[in-house]
Design a protein around this motif. Structure first.
Motif, short mmCIF file in Angstrom:
data_model
loop_
_atom_site.label_atom_id
_atom_site.label_comp_id
_atom_site.label_asym_id
_atom_site.label_seq_id
_atom_site.Cartn_x
_atom_site.Cartn_y
_atom_site.Cartn_z
N MET A 1 43.21 47.95 60.19
CA MET A 1 43.39 48.27 58.76
C MET A 1 42.86 49.68 58.47
SD MET A 1 44.35 45.70 56.64
CE MET A 1 44.73 44.00 56.79
N SER A 2 43.55 50.36 57.66
CA SER A 2 43.10 51.69 57.28
C SER A 2 42.15 51.59 56.09
CB SER A 2 44.30 52.57 56.92
OG SER A 2 44.87 52.14 55.70
N ASP A 3 41.66 52.73 55.66
CA ASP A 3 40.74 52.75 54.52
C ASP A 3 41.47 52.71 53.19
OD1 ASP A 3 38.55 52.82 56.16
OD2 ASP A 3 38.43 55.00 56.18
N LYS A 4 42.79 52.70 53.22
CA LYS A 4 43.53 52.63 51.97
C LYS A 4 43.20 51.32 51.28
CE LYS A 4 47.38 55.08 54.07
NZ LYS A 4 48.73 54.92 54.57
N ASN A 5 43.13 51.33 49.97
CA ASN A 5 42.78 50.12 49.25
C ASN A 5 43.77 49.86 48.13
OD1 ASN A 5 41.36 47.83 48.61
ND2 ASN A 5 39.86 48.89 47.38
N LYS A 6 45.03 49.70 48.48
CA LYS A 6 46.04 49.34 47.49
C LYS A 6 45.72 47.93 47.02
CE LYS A 6 48.80 52.92 48.32
NZ LYS A 6 49.01 53.97 47.38
N GLU A 7 45.93 47.67 45.76
CA GLU A 7 45.62 46.34 45.27
C GLU A 7 46.77 45.37 45.43
OE1 GLU A 7 44.05 46.31 41.33
OE2 GLU A 7 42.22 47.31 41.93
N ILE A 8 47.96 45.75 44.98
CA ILE A 8 49.10 44.84 44.96
C ILE A 8 50.29 45.48 45.66
CG2 ILE A 8 50.75 43.63 43.47
CD1 ILE A 8 48.56 43.37 41.38
N LEU A 9 50.98 44.66 46.48
CA LEU A 9 52.22 45.08 47.10
C LEU A 9 53.36 44.28 46.48
CD1 LEU A 9 53.81 46.66 49.28
CD2 LEU A 9 53.37 44.74 50.83
N VAL A 10 54.34 44.98 45.92
CA VAL A 10 55.54 44.35 45.37
C VAL A 10 56.65 44.47 46.41
CG1 VAL A 10 57.31 44.48 43.57
CG2 VAL A 10 54.90 44.89 42.98
N LEU A 25 52.72 46.07 36.17
CA LEU A 25 51.43 45.87 36.83
C LEU A 25 50.53 47.09 36.67
CD1 LEU A 25 52.81 44.09 39.98
CD2 LEU A 25 51.20 43.07 38.35
N GLU A 26 51.09 48.28 36.79
CA GLU A 26 50.30 49.49 36.62
C GLU A 26 49.78 49.60 35.19
OE1 GLU A 26 52.09 52.41 40.09
OE2 GLU A 26 52.99 52.51 38.09
N LYS A 27 50.62 49.24 34.21
CA LYS A 27 50.16 49.25 32.81
C LYS A 27 49.02 48.26 32.58
CE LYS A 27 54.20 51.09 30.50
NZ LYS A 27 55.24 50.90 29.49
N ALA A 28 48.98 47.21 33.40
CA ALA A 28 47.91 46.22 33.30
C ALA A 28 46.66 46.65 34.08
CB ALA A 28 48.39 44.86 33.80
N GLY A 29 46.73 47.84 34.71
CA GLY A 29 45.55 48.39 35.37
C GLY A 29 45.47 48.21 36.87
N TYR A 30 46.52 47.73 37.49
CA TYR A 30 46.51 47.53 38.93
C TYR A 30 47.08 48.73 39.66
CZ TYR A 30 45.74 42.63 37.75
OH TYR A 30 45.22 41.47 37.24
N GLU A 31 46.59 48.97 40.87
CA GLU A 31 47.18 49.97 41.75
C GLU A 31 48.26 49.24 42.53
OE1 GLU A 31 45.98 52.92 45.44
OE2 GLU A 31 44.39 51.97 44.28
N VAL A 32 49.46 49.79 42.56
CA VAL A 32 50.61 49.08 43.11
C VAL A 32 51.32 49.91 44.18
CG1 VAL A 32 52.79 47.93 42.54
CG2 VAL A 32 50.93 47.94 40.87
N LYS A 115 50.07 37.25 33.65
CA LYS A 115 49.25 36.03 33.55
C LYS A 115 49.17 35.33 34.91
CE LYS A 115 48.84 31.67 31.08
NZ LYS A 115 49.44 30.75 30.13
N THR A 116 50.30 35.24 35.60
CA THR A 116 50.31 34.59 36.91
C THR A 116 49.50 35.40 37.92
OG1 THR A 116 52.48 33.64 36.45
CG2 THR A 116 51.81 33.72 38.76
N VAL A 117 49.60 36.71 37.88
CA VAL A 117 48.80 37.56 38.77
C VAL A 117 47.31 37.33 38.52
CG1 VAL A 117 48.12 39.97 39.21
CG2 VAL A 117 50.54 39.32 39.16
#
Length: 123
Positions: A1-10, A25-32, A115-117
């Motif tokens: 694993m690299s040091d990248k820390n993406k939160e969500i993969l679509v 998702l980005e508007k909700a504050g997630y890194e995508v 909400k589901t996320v």
């Protein structure tokens, strides 16, 4: 694993749907991060640490069920939500049997996606 820390993969082959999900998702504050097929997603999953992966079932190059199977067989700790237009019990059961944490049927209200996320990440 690299040091990248993406939160969500679509993982979605439809560019418009993928973009809408990413935007919401980005508007909700997630890194995508995003992938347009199962093989691209699998390569990204091996190189990044995601907390959540949104998976469409019917993907080119590797379908969502195979992707989910790979994720669980490699004990990747990310939570998973299957997003599909298929609402039949056989698809839902198969997704959960393969280790999905949640299942959301398309089309869905974007608010339900968030909400589901959140619910899935809290479980």
């Amino acid at each position: 694993m690299s040091d990248k820390n993406k939160e969500i993969l679509v993982v979605e082959d439809d560019e418009l749907i993928r973009g809408l999900q990413k935007n919401k998702l980005e508007k909700a504050g997630y890194e995508v991060d995003e992938a347009q097929n199962g093989l691209e997603a699998w390569n990204k999953i091996k190189d990044n640490r995601y907390i959540l992966i949104l998976i469409d079932i019917f993907l080119p190059k590797m379908d969502g069920f195979q992707l989910l199977k790979n994720i669980r067989s490699q004990e990747i700790p990310a939570k998973t939500i299957v997003l599909s237009s298929k609402s039949q019990d056989k698809y839902i059961k198969k997704a959960f049997d393969l280790g999905a944490d949640s299942y959301l049927t398309k089309p869905f209200d974007p608010a339900n996606l968030i909400k589901t996320v959140r619910t899935t990440l809290e479980s």
